[in-house]
Write an enzyme that holds these catalytic residues in place. Structure first.
Site, PDB file in Angstrom:
ATOM      1  N   SER A 185       0.796  -1.228   0.000  1.00 66.26           N
ATOM      2  CA  SER A 185       0.000   0.000   0.000  1.00 66.26           C
ATOM      3  C   SER A 185       0.826   1.275   0.000  1.00 66.26           C
ATOM      4  CB  SER A 185      -0.952   0.002   1.190  1.00 66.26           C
ATOM      5  OG  SER A 185      -0.247  -0.202   2.402  1.00 66.26           O
ATOM      6  N   HIS A 213      -5.191  -3.345  -2.877  1.00 63.73           N
ATOM      7  CA  HIS A 213      -4.739  -2.380  -3.893  1.00 63.73           C
ATOM      8  C   HIS A 213      -4.551  -3.027  -5.263  1.00 63.73           C
ATOM      9  CE1 HIS A 213      -4.139   0.740  -0.883  1.00 63.73           C
ATOM     10  NE2 HIS A 213      -3.698  -0.241  -0.112  1.00 63.73           N
ATOM     11  N   LYS A 244     -11.558   0.670  -2.064  1.00 67.84           N
ATOM     12  CA  LYS A 244     -10.518   1.332  -2.851  1.00 67.84           C
ATOM     13  C   LYS A 244     -10.977   1.420  -4.316  1.00 67.84           C
ATOM     14  CE  LYS A 244      -7.577   1.102   0.806  1.00 67.84           C
ATOM     15  NZ  LYS A 244      -7.020   0.054   1.659  1.00 67.84           N
TER      16      LYS A 244
HETATM   17  C1  LIG Z   1      -7.137  -0.229   3.100  1.00 65.38           C
HETATM   18  C2  LIG Z   1      -6.547  -1.563   3.374  1.00 65.38           C
HETATM   19  C3  LIG Z   1      -7.179  -2.474   4.217  1.00 65.38           C
HETATM   20  C4  LIG Z   1      -8.389  -2.104   5.012  1.00 65.38           C
HETATM   21  O1  LIG Z   1      -9.531  -2.043   4.216  1.00 65.38           O
HETATM   22  P1  LIG Z   1     -10.778  -1.183   4.736  1.00 65.38           P
HETATM   23  O2  LIG Z   1     -11.904  -1.738   3.956  1.00 65.38           O
HETATM   24  O3  LIG Z   1     -10.473   0.229   4.446  1.00 65.38           O
HETATM   25  O4  LIG Z   1     -10.902  -1.470   6.205  1.00 65.38           O
HETATM   26  C5  LIG Z   1      -6.634  -3.726   4.341  1.00 65.38           C
HETATM   27  N1  LIG Z   1      -5.495  -4.071   3.691  1.00 65.38           N
HETATM   28  C6  LIG Z   1      -4.853  -3.202   2.896  1.00 65.38           C
HETATM   29  C7  LIG Z   1      -3.606  -3.637   2.209  1.00 65.38           C
HETATM   30  C8  LIG Z   1      -5.346  -1.923   2.725  1.00 65.38           C
HETATM   31  O5  LIG Z   1      -4.683  -1.049   1.967  1.00 65.38           O
END
Ligand SMILES: *Cc1c(COP(=O)(O)O)cnc(C)c1O
Length: 397
Positions: A185, A213, A244
């Site tokens: 990330s 991602h 995302k």
């Molecule tokens: C954003 C993210 C999460 C968490 O997801 P949410 O739905 O925002 O709680 C988990 N793992 C990674 C790698 C992330 O970037």
């Protein structure tokens, strides 16, 4: 600030330390934070800090699904195992299993809760869980909560992972689990998933991947890294979020029927929480529709990512090992990262400084992420701003 009672003074002290180390964080209200350009205190800034990678959060079809009144009401009213499983949840799960070419799918409230629920269901005391040192905080928390022995390996270092797996097997650990982000990330680089899958097979270990991602961004139709490499069968559990690239909220995992049935019965963050509301499910279904109908968005994201990344590299910035639409610009010290973010804002670009503990000490950076809704001109504008600011701060020669 008035003086707090003695029992709370530790908070003031802690905040003062954070402030001094340039690690203090503040909330900023940005109501159009998913758009390619945002408005901050009356200034129009190019937005390089949203995870709305495909631009779906503001796509009319997705936005209208989110706002359509549902016969099923505002909330699900109960957890999935009580009265909270509606047709909509099952429709979405069937759709997701098909999208990921897996036997079954299971919804979670968020990526964070998926990770802290699934990992402790797979391993516990007497087991070992191995994770990349740059894994997302939610994976780290899941590993810690499991109470299995938790070891990290240096970023993407498969030789060390192999040693750890071999050792765990020799010492008679009941179960072994390897855990990784597929696209990291804060670095935008890609896990060596083929090697990892081969090691897990060789040492009879389970493999958990976090495609937060990657889903919507990589692979055929945006199906993620495992799909790009044809490794779906080698993965025990694959987690993706709607939050995302899919422009909504919530998360899901996919796996074999056995795995999903097991997790319905054992993952505490699935069992002991209220099911996602109908509007959230409708939004996710709409996002999948758009992704299917407009697959060009995925290619657009990738080609803009390449354009921007190579532009920064040509200027002389260190983009670490990024290979995606997430492009870090390494700066080093938190103070310089903050100065750079402020200077970029002056030039009309919004890219946040990412500081410890989100990234390791001494690796503070600007994290820029491209969206399919950006234009090449937008990104050329950003490259100019980075060049100016980099020279001014002495980061570029
Ligand atoms: C954003 C993210 C999460 C968490 O997801 P949410 O739905 O925002 O709680 C988990 N793992 C990674 C790698 C992330 O970037």
């Amino acid at each position: 600030m008035s003086s707090p009672p003695p029992s709370l003074q530790f908070m003031q002290r802690r905040l003062a330390v954070l402030e001094k180390r340039h690690l203090y964080r503040r909330l900023k209200t940005i109501s159009d934070g998913t758009k390619p350009w945002l408005d901050l205190s009356g200034r129009r800034l190019l937005n390089l800090s949203s995870n709305n990678y495909l631009g779906l959060a503001t796509h009319p079809v997705v936005a209208s699904a989110a706002a359509t009144p549902s016969e099923s009401g505002g909330g699900a009213g109960a957890s999935r195992l009580i009265t909270g499983t509606f047709d909509l949840h099952q429709q979405l799960e069937t759709r997701l299993a098909r999208f990921k070419q897996a036997e079954a799918a299971l919804l979670f409230t968020s990526g964070y809760t998926a990770n802290i629920g699934v990992i402790p269901a797979l391993v516990g005391p007497g087991d070992v869980v191995l994770g990349d040192e740059l894994n997302h905080a939610s994976l780290i928390d899941g590993c810690r909560l499991s109470r299995a022995e938790f070891l990290t390996y240096p970023h993407c270092n498969m030789a060390v992972l192999e040693e750890q797996l071999a050792q765990a097997q020799q010492s008679g650990r009941r179960r072994r689990l390897a855990v990784t982000d597929t696209v990291f990330s804060m670095d935008g680089d890609i896990a060596p998933l083929a090697e990892m899958a081969a090691l897990c097979r060789r040492y009879d270990a389970m493999l958990f991947i976090d495609e937060a991602h990657a889903t919507g961004c990589l692979g055929p139709g945006g199906r993620g890294l495992a799909a790009q490499l044809g490794l779906e069968e080698d993965v025990t559990v694959s987690m993706s979020t709607f939050s995302k690239a899919l422009g909504g909220f919530g998360a899901f995992i996919v796996g074999d029927n056995l795995v999903i049935e097991y997790l319905i019965n054992t993952a505490r963050s699935f069992i002991f929480t209220t099911a996602l509301p109908p509007a959230v499910i409708a939004t996710a279904l709409a996002a999948l529709d758009v992704l299917e109908q407009e697959p060009d968005r995925v290619e657009q994201l990738q080609s803009l990512g390449t354009f921007f990344r190579s532009g920064l590299q040509d200027l002389g910035f260190d983009t670490l090992t990024s290979a995606t639409h997430i492009v870090p610009v390494l700066v080093g010290e938190s103070e310089i990262a903050l100065a750079m973010a402020a200077a970029l804002q002056e030039e009309g670009v919004y890219a946040v400084a990412i500081r410890p503990p989100t990234v390791p000490l001494g690796t503070a950076r600007l994290r820029a992420s491209v969206m399919a809704s950006h234009t090449r001109d937008d990104l050329a504008f950003a490259l100019d701003a980075f060049a100016k600011v980099g020279r001014r701060l002495g980061l570029l020669t």
